[in-house]
Design a protein around this motif. Structure first.
Motif, short mmCIF file in Angstrom:
data_model
loop_
_atom_site.label_atom_id
_atom_site.label_comp_id
_atom_site.label_asym_id
_atom_site.label_seq_id
_atom_site.Cartn_x
_atom_site.Cartn_y
_atom_site.Cartn_z
N ARG A 165 -91.86 27.48 38.76
CA ARG A 165 -91.87 28.57 39.53
C ARG A 165 -91.30 29.78 38.05
O ARG A 165 -91.44 30.99 38.30
N ALA A 166 -91.39 29.48 36.97
CA ALA A 166 -91.51 30.67 36.09
C ALA A 166 -92.27 31.08 35.94
O ALA A 166 -92.73 32.31 35.47
N TYR A 167 -93.84 30.78 36.81
CA TYR A 167 -94.68 31.49 36.76
C TYR A 167 -95.35 31.67 37.97
O TYR A 167 -96.60 32.35 38.07
N LEU A 168 -94.71 32.24 38.80
CA LEU A 168 -94.94 32.73 39.94
C LEU A 168 -95.17 33.86 40.33
O LEU A 168 -96.14 34.26 41.41
N LYS A 169 -95.12 34.56 39.31
CA LYS A 169 -95.55 36.41 39.47
C LYS A 169 -96.72 36.36 38.53
O LYS A 169 -97.36 37.75 38.97
N GLN A 170 -96.81 35.30 37.85
CA GLN A 170 -98.32 35.27 37.69
C GLN A 170 -99.64 35.18 38.60
O GLN A 170 -100.45 35.82 38.59
N LEU A 171 -99.12 34.77 39.93
CA LEU A 171 -99.89 34.94 40.44
C LEU A 171 -100.53 35.74 41.76
O LEU A 171 -100.43 36.86 41.51
N PRO A 172 -101.88 35.81 41.18
CA PRO A 172 -102.79 37.33 42.45
C PRO A 172 -101.87 37.65 43.09
O PRO A 172 -101.51 36.85 44.22
N THR A 173 -101.46 38.82 43.28
CA THR A 173 -100.54 39.02 44.46
C THR A 173 -100.80 39.31 45.25
O THR A 173 -100.30 39.19 46.49
N ALA A 174 -102.59 39.23 45.92
CA ALA A 174 -103.08 39.61 46.82
C ALA A 174 -102.77 38.83 47.45
O ALA A 174 -102.21 37.89 48.77
N LEU A 175 -103.56 37.36 47.13
CA LEU A 175 -102.84 36.08 47.47
C LEU A 175 -101.09 35.83 48.11
O LEU A 175 -101.57 35.00 49.16
N SER A 176 -100.51 36.02 47.16
CA SER A 176 -99.07 35.81 47.30
C SER A 176 -98.58 36.62 48.48
O SER A 176 -98.32 35.63 49.63
N VAL A 177 -99.11 38.01 48.69
CA VAL A 177 -98.67 38.23 50.26
C VAL A 177 -99.51 38.16 51.23
O VAL A 177 -98.94 38.53 52.30
N TYR A 178 -100.50 38.09 50.96
CA TYR A 178 -101.40 37.34 52.23
C TYR A 178 -101.00 36.23 52.99
O TYR A 178 -100.90 35.74 53.49
N SER A 179 -101.00 34.69 51.61
CA SER A 179 -99.88 33.52 52.49
C SER A 179 -98.62 33.97 52.64
O SER A 179 -98.29 32.80 54.11
#
Length: 472
Positions: free
Chosen positions: A282-296
């Motif tokens: 959870r501490a690294y969730l912000k490191q996820l590719p933004t497009a992947l996070s938003v789209y999902s």
């Protein structure tokens, strides 16, 4: 202990072999036949319809609420390869291979190597997932939707989304909608993602391409007599969804939505792995590719708000995204602990047990097309019949008309003598014989095995599994 690339390659080879074995004489499902019949009539008459379900919402004339592009693909395969069970099951395999290729493309761009350890790990997860393996050789549209939807996402997740990629993404998302109306979630997620990044021009191109492609869904409705009123009537009264209309039913679907990901062990295994990694990383969730996070997020949210049935069979729509999220979460800061080992062990046990279970069923049960072929001498070919839904491949054209057991169940009413009620219903519709399968799927309205007579019918064949009653 770190598993080497060589060990992963050996494990992957074994899993691919097991997966391949599940395809040999794969036991058909009702959906294999249900969707195949629609493709059959489309290929033969140019119209999607169903005689198996004659008398339900006018489906015997034309089925306007259907998975159109999916059925067109099935009709094409039937035309090229003939009307056989493996022909339509092959649709799932094509989509499965496409999803694997797309995931490899996504990972390759990150790893810059087609044989990296992380790619091998994700492939091992894919080929040890019972749900994916099961649906990879079934005549259902979910994997095709997932392949088209994930392909659309791949066009949008690059650093520089061009006009051509926006158009292609829109077309792919629109094609997903043509396969199943649930595919509209890929249009919503794609458009929302582009708007989130303030790419208004690309969003316009995406919406235009996706909208025009999706509108093809209404092509047969436009030319049909009373097309839109018939379509709405079939949509509103579809047996699969009519109980979900109304705010109480919709609220229930919204509240119970998470069961889609935990409905069975095979669905829960991947969901638990993703949930564990989200919690641990959870501490690294912000490191996820933004497009992947938003789209999902948009994908899940839109489906949650729109769906009328949160069945676990829809989980494959999200599985490519779940797998790459697992990859991205672990890659953000690799780790090893007993908790991860336990979650992975559970995942593999469920998956491998499920795969072996499919293989065992295929090898221990007579292949249904072969079983039906053996019954030919006992079944009058010139008469109408009431038969299991799977009595379709290689036998369908031998009879002037066939009704499915599911058709009777739709029309049946509670009674103290369901087998007699069923026999009367079959007689009223001119059925010359009734076929029952006590092993594959014994229905509640079946009489006690070996029962000699039913109203208007007598037992002419019984081998412990199949019973054939012909009109007396």
């Amino acid at each position: 202990m770190t598993v080497s690339k060589k060990q992963l390659s050996i494990l992957l080879s074994i899993l691919v072999l097991l997966t391949t074995l599940t395809y040999y004489h794969r036991t058909p499902t009702g959906d294999d036949a249900w969707f195949a019949e629609q493709s059959y009539w489309l290929q033969k008459d140019g119209i999607i319809r169903s005689e198996f379900f004659s008398g339900i919402l006018g489906w015997e004339k034309q089925l306007l609420v259907s998975h159109k592009l999916f059925l067109v693909f099935g009709a094409g395969l039937i035309k090229v390869f003939g009307f056989q069970l493996p022909t339509v099951q092959f649709i799932g395999l094509v989509s499965f291979v496409a999803i694997i290729a797309e995931i490899i493309v996504y990972l390759y761009k990150k790893e810059q190597s087609a044989t990296s350890r992380n790619i091998l790990i994700i492939l091992v997860l894919i080929f040890s997932n019972r749900l994916l393996i099961k649906m990879s050789f079934e005549n259902r549209p979910e994997l095709m939707l997932a392949a088209l939807g994930f392909g659309s996402f791949l066009c949008l997740q690059t650093k520089s989304v061009t006009v051509s990629k926006s158009l292609l993404a829109g077309v792919l998302a629109g094609m997903a909608m043509l396969c199943h109306l649930n595919g509209i979630i890929y249009l919503i997620a794609g458009l929302g993602t582009l708007l989130y990044f303030h790419q208004y021009k690309n969003a316009s191109y995406f919406a235009l391409a996706g909208g025009l492609t999706g509108l093809v869904y209404f092509s047969d409705i436009l030319v049909a007599e009373n097309g839109f009123s018939t379509w709405y009537y079939q949509f509103r009264n579809d047996p699969a969804t009519q109980n979900a209309f109304g705010w109480r039913s919709k609220l229930l679907v919204l509240l119970t939505f998470p069961k889609l990901f935990f409905e069975s062990p095979e669905q829960a295994s991947l969901s638990l792995l993703l949930a564990f990694l989200i919690g641990h990383q959870r501490a690294y969730l912000k490191q996820l590719p933004t497009a992947l996070s938003v789209y999902s997020i948009l994908l899940i949210t839109s489906f949650w708000l729109l769906t009328k049935h949160g069945s676990g069979t829809y989980m494959p729509l999200f599985m490519p995204f779940m797998l790459v999220l697992i990859y991205e979460l672990y890659r953000s800061k690799p780790f090893k602990n007993w908790a991860l080992a336990g979650v992975l062990a559970t995942y593999f046990i469920i998956g491998i047990y499920g795969t072996i279970e499919i293989i065992h069923e295929n090898f221990s049960t007579d292949y249904l097309p072969v079983s039906y072929h053996k019954l030919r001498e006992h079944i009058p070919a010139d008469k109408k019949g009431l038969v299991p839904l799977t009595y379709f491949f290689n036998e369908y054209e031998r009879h002037p008309f066939l009704l499915s057991h599911e058709n009777y169940k739709y029309h049946s009413t509670p009674t103290n003598n369901p087998s007699a009620h069923m026999a009367n219903w079959a007689h009223q519709r001119g059925a010359g014989f009734i076929l029952m399968d006590y092993q594959y799927r014994s229905e509640d309205f079946y009489p006690k095995p070996g029962t000699v007579t039913l109203p208007f019918y007598k037992l002419t064949y019984f081998d412990g599994r199949f019973a054939i009653y012909t009109s007396s």
